[in-house]
Design an enzyme around this catalytic site. Structure first.
Site, PDB file in Angstrom:
ATOM      1  N   GLU A  35      -7.956  93.292  99.968  1.00  0.00           N
ATOM      2  CA  GLU A  35      -6.841  92.441  99.690  1.00  0.00           C
ATOM      3  C   GLU A  35      -5.901  92.676 100.938  1.00  0.00           C
ATOM      4  O   GLU A  35      -5.714  93.579 101.089  1.00  0.00           O
ATOM      5  CB  GLU A  35      -6.308  92.965  98.334  1.00  0.00           C
ATOM      6  CG  GLU A  35      -4.753  92.029  98.034  1.00  0.00           C
ATOM      7  CD  GLU A  35      -4.733  90.811  97.928  1.00  0.00           C
ATOM      8  OE1 GLU A  35      -3.974  90.102  98.695  1.00  0.00           O
ATOM      9  OE2 GLU A  35      -5.494  90.226  97.240  1.00  0.00           O
ATOM     10  N   GLY A  40      -3.420  92.256  92.724  1.00  0.00           N
ATOM     11  CA  GLY A  40      -3.366  91.278  91.698  1.00  0.00           C
ATOM     12  C   GLY A  40      -3.479  90.146  91.884  1.00  0.00           C
ATOM     13  O   GLY A  40      -3.459  89.081  91.136  1.00  0.00           O
ATOM     14  N   GLY A  41      -3.307  89.501  93.370  1.00  0.00           N
ATOM     15  CA  GLY A  41      -3.302  88.295  93.728  1.00  0.00           C
ATOM     16  C   GLY A  41      -2.122  87.694  93.478  1.00  0.00           C
ATOM     17  O   GLY A  41      -1.090  88.175  93.500  1.00  0.00           O
ATOM     18  N   CYS A  43      -0.839  85.121  91.500  1.00  0.00           N
ATOM     19  CA  CYS A  43      -0.241  85.048  90.065  1.00  0.00           C
ATOM     20  C   CYS A  43       0.897  85.667  89.603  1.00  0.00           C
ATOM     21  O   CYS A  43       2.001  85.313  89.347  1.00  0.00           O
ATOM     22  CB  CYS A  43      -1.150  85.078  89.020  1.00  0.00           C
ATOM     23  SG  CYS A  43      -0.772  84.856  87.332  1.00  0.00           S
ATOM     24  N   HIS A 446       6.347  75.772  57.896  1.00  0.00           N
ATOM     25  CA  HIS A 446       7.606  75.070  58.224  1.00  0.00           C
ATOM     26  C   HIS A 446       8.800  75.894  58.287  1.00  0.00           C
ATOM     27  O   HIS A 446       8.873  76.799  57.897  1.00  0.00           O
ATOM     28  CB  HIS A 446       7.873  74.171  57.064  1.00  0.00           C
ATOM     29  CG  HIS A 446       9.139  73.283  57.152  1.00  0.00           C
ATOM     30  ND1 HIS A 446       9.172  72.328  57.751  1.00  0.00           N
ATOM     31  CD2 HIS A 446      10.459  73.545  56.286  1.00  0.00           C
ATOM     32  CE1 HIS A 446      10.445  71.540  57.701  1.00  0.00           C
ATOM     33  NE2 HIS A 446      11.263  72.495  56.750  1.00  0.00           N
TER      34      HIS A 446
END
Length: 762
Positions: A35, A40-41, A43, A446
């Protein structure tokens, strides 16, 4: 240089890559992840999560600014951008630690450095922490390279040092005026967030619409919402040149269809697409081929052109979503274990995190049309979903595309609060191949947003299999919705049936729209071309403010005449209900030779047909005072609409709530009640025009069927009987129901109409 061997090497620690690394390592296989920068990239570091973090801060700022609307009294409020940044930064730092812990627990080795191929599966890695390099020989390589923000080749743009999403997320001050280049996901999310923080914001979109991959109604709705918040939007904008420096003062020369202009701002954000991180990687040495855009060529198993090298996520041309990369991991994982998983025909959802959100899965209307796929469209304004009323977030709509042959849901789009969560419900039904009736008939809590799916799909009455209705009739396969410009108005209309069949034109009345014909249209469409427009001031017909529309029945008739011309209709039968009668009869008097027949369902033309319920309106005619006007306005609410629908019906439990709920929601739009009050006042001119209608009847004697809810308190039975006075051969039928006969007796109305039209039109 140190040389090493590792069975599995993954370049890039983004979503798909990291999950693959953890899986392989936990399975006992030596695995290394290389990396460059973001553990973690993108994102959790610079894209999805930090963006949504700041978007939520902007949401809170917006709520504070409008707190008084919710009963909270606040003092003067301001935004501390450094505090916003620190909150985001704390989240990111925490996520990085989570990722490091996960690597340690899995046994996958994380190496921080930049990799480059020097052989088929040999890599040189320049380490981040020192100047050393290591050589790694691998048995299998997985490329998870990601993308970066593209900077268009505009003179001066690079030199002005523009912001991308990375730099914008690190700002600790508020731009005075932000120019956003690009009207896609990144541009719109940041544009709204910065506007809510307090910046002046202008969006420049090269194409004619925002969100180019969505249907026009979606892009138009989100643009309307953004403009309402004070964001300027310039579409079809070509940037000619840029001068100055972002962060100080920058000038953009713009070319538009309306001419050239110069925009001056403090900052520029470029959000104009992505470029794959494949340049300089030595992929050619590895035998990995790229396409013309620089993305890695892969097959549906994500295998590259090189043996034992795979690609994951955006660099492989997968949709630019974190969840797409995660599924890429699943494809590779399962196939490595001997499976046969593919990326073909994936049902890929998307969610734009503006406020309200824009969520989509499956086909769009434009895609269905382009591919020649027949669909029926269900549509519901979010204001008809009662949950939106509790949180004062009524903007937007939801729509679904249905396969006529079996009722499967082919596509779903929602512009509205919590759209992403509602979409997930629909996506599960689509994954299962279930018909729309599964959601129509499901018991949904609802009040929730998902509850709106009951109403959305209740508007459909479709044939499945052989197309048979319970009354024995059959339906044409598709009811479609369209818009056409006529008389300066954008008219919304529904259509079904063969183009070359005799035309039946359905004109609705107060307070409804063409939605009231949702069940009648398919019952007629086997033999007829059925067209149902929304009158101006009703439904989804749009009137530009500059049009200066005057709401009278003369004006409605003039617009419908223009609509008829726009569609090229030469001969047609008229179905008139309530306001449809004075509108349609004006059209018939103007063009008597074009009208083949008339069906009047509680569409009055005689004074004896006016019931006692007209008393407050008659007072308004006589004395059009503000007092009398406001007395009528009090009934134009949800309770009033429910009472109107139920009047004259013995068992109101048979009434579906969607009709009156939709009508109430549309009546609640700004200015709509005054439109209706203007038409109530003008109805007096219809009464004055009744003798002219009678002359037309006597002279032209059009075939006429009066089919009447006999318990209607507004238009009473003598009005139906009176047609025979001027048209002796008129047929008169009474139904044991109220004003809205189609809500309770649609099968009988359709049956009588088919009998009548078969004699009158053929």
């Amino acid at each position: 240089m140190i040389s090493e061997y590792c069975r599995n090497v993954i370049i890039g620690s983004g979503e798909g890559g990291k999950y693959l690394a953890w899986h392989l390592a936990q399975s006992g296989e030596p695995t290394m992840v290389i990396e460059r920068k973001y553990v973690g990239g993108s994102c959790p570091n610079i894209n999805c999560l930090p963006t949504k973090n700041e978007i939520w801060s902007a949401k809170v700022a917006n709520l504070v600014q409008h707190a008084s609307e919710f009963g909270s009294v606040t003092g003067e409020a301001s935004v501390d951008m450094e505090a916003v940044r620190k909150r985001k930064r704390a989240m990111v730092d925490g996520l990085i630690e989570v990722h490091r812990s996960r690597y340690k627990a899995s046994g996958a080795r994380l190496v921080m450095g930049s990799a480059k191929f020097v052989g088929p599966k040999s890599l040189e890695v320049h380490l981040v922490d020192d100047e050393d390099e290591i050589r790694i020989d691998a048995e299998r390589v997985f490329l998870n390279l990601g993308t970066h923000a593209s900077i268009p080749a505009v003179p001066g743009l690079v030199e002005c040092d523009p912001l991308t999403h990375i730099e914008l997320l690190e700002l600790s001050h508020l731009p005075r005026h932000l120019l956003v280049v690009g009207g896609g996901y990144v541009g719109l999310e940041f544009a709204q967030a910065l506007r809510r923080f307090g910046s002046k914001v202008t969006i420049l979109q090269h194409g004619p619409h925002l969100l180019a991959n969505q249907d026009h109604d979606v892009s138009e709705d989100i643009q309307r919402i953004l403009v309402f918040e004070g964001i300027d939007v310039v579409t079809s904008a070509e940037i000619v040149s840029v001068s100055g420096r972002s962060g100080a003062e920058v000038k953009l020369a713009i070319r538009t269809p309306q001419g050239e202009l110069t925009l001056v701002a403090s900052d520029v954000l470029v959000a104009a697409g992505r470029t794959p991180n494949t340049h300089g990687m030595g992929l050619d040495v590895a035998g990995v081929e790229l396409d013309h855009r620089g993305y890695i060529k892969v097959n549906d198993r994500l295998e590259t052109t090189a043996q034992d090298i795979w690609a994951i996520g955006e660099c492989a041309g997968s949709p630019q979503f974190t969840h797409a990369s995660l599924d890429d991991f699943r494809v590779i994982r399962d196939n490595l274990a001997g499976g046969n998983r593919s990326t073909r025909d994936r049902l890929m959802p998307s969610c734009l995190f503006t406020d309200p959100q824009v969520a989509h899965v499956g086909l769009t209307e434009a895609e269905a049309k382009h591919k020649g796929i027949a669909v029926q469209v269900a549509r519901l304004p979010m204001a008809a979903v009662l949950r939106t009323r509790t949180i004062s977030e009524t903007q937007g709509f939801m729509k679904a595309l249905i396969a006529p042959e079996d009722g499967r849901i082919l596509g779903f789009t929602m512009v509205g609060a919590e759209a992403g969560e509602v979409m997930a419900v629909v996506q599960m039904a689509m994954q299962a191949g279930a018909p729309y009736t599964l959601l129509r008939d499901a018991i949904l809590a609802h009040p929730t947003m998902a509850e709106g799916l009951n109403s959305l799909f209740s508007g459909l009455e479709m044939a499945v299999g052989d197309g048979a209705h319970q009354d024995g009739s059959k339906m044409w396969s598709t009811t479609s919705v369209h818009r056409v410009e006529a008389d300066g108005v954008k008219i919304f209309y529904r259509e079904a049936g063969p183009k070359d069949a005799p035309t039946v034109l359905l004109l609705h009345g107060f307070p409804t729209s063409s939605f009231q014909y949702r069940e009648l249209i398919p019952r007629l469409a086997e033999r007829y071309r059925v067209i149902a427009p929304d009158l101006p001031g009703f439904g989804f017909t749009e009137i530009p403010e500059k049009r200066g529309y005057t709401f009278t029945f003369d004006a409605l008739a003039k617009t419908i005449e223009a609509f008829i011309d726009a569609l090229g209709l030469k001969r047609y039968a008229l179905y008139v209900f309530d306001y449809g009668a004075p509108t349609g009869l004006r059209v018939a008097m103007a063009r008597p030779e074009n009208v083949t027949a008339i069906v009047s369902q509680n569409g009055n033309a005689y004074e004896e047909g006016l019931g006692d319920a007209w008393a407050p309106i008659r007072r308004y005619w006589t004395t059009p005072s503000s007092e009398n006007r406001e007395a009528i306005r009090k009934s134009l609410n949800a309770d009033g609409m429910r009472r109107e629908y139920g009047a004259g019906i013995a068992d109101t439990d048979v009434l579906a709530p969607e009709g009156y709920t939709l009508d109430a929601a549309l009546l609640a739009r700004p200015g709509n009640q005054d439109i209706q009050l203007d038409l109530f006042l003008d109805y007096a001119n219809n009464v004055k025009l009744y003798p002219k209608f009678h002359e037309y009847f006597r002279k032209w004697k059009p075939p006429l069927l009066a089919i009447w809810g006999k318990n209607d308190p507004y238009f009473i039975p003598p009005g139906a009987e009176a047609f025979k006075r001027d048209i002796p051969n008129a047929e008169v039928r009474f139904l044991d129901t109220g004003h809205f006969a189609l809500e309770t007796h649609v099968n009988e109305v359709a049956h009588r109409m088919r009998e009548f039209l078969a004699k009158a039109v053929y």
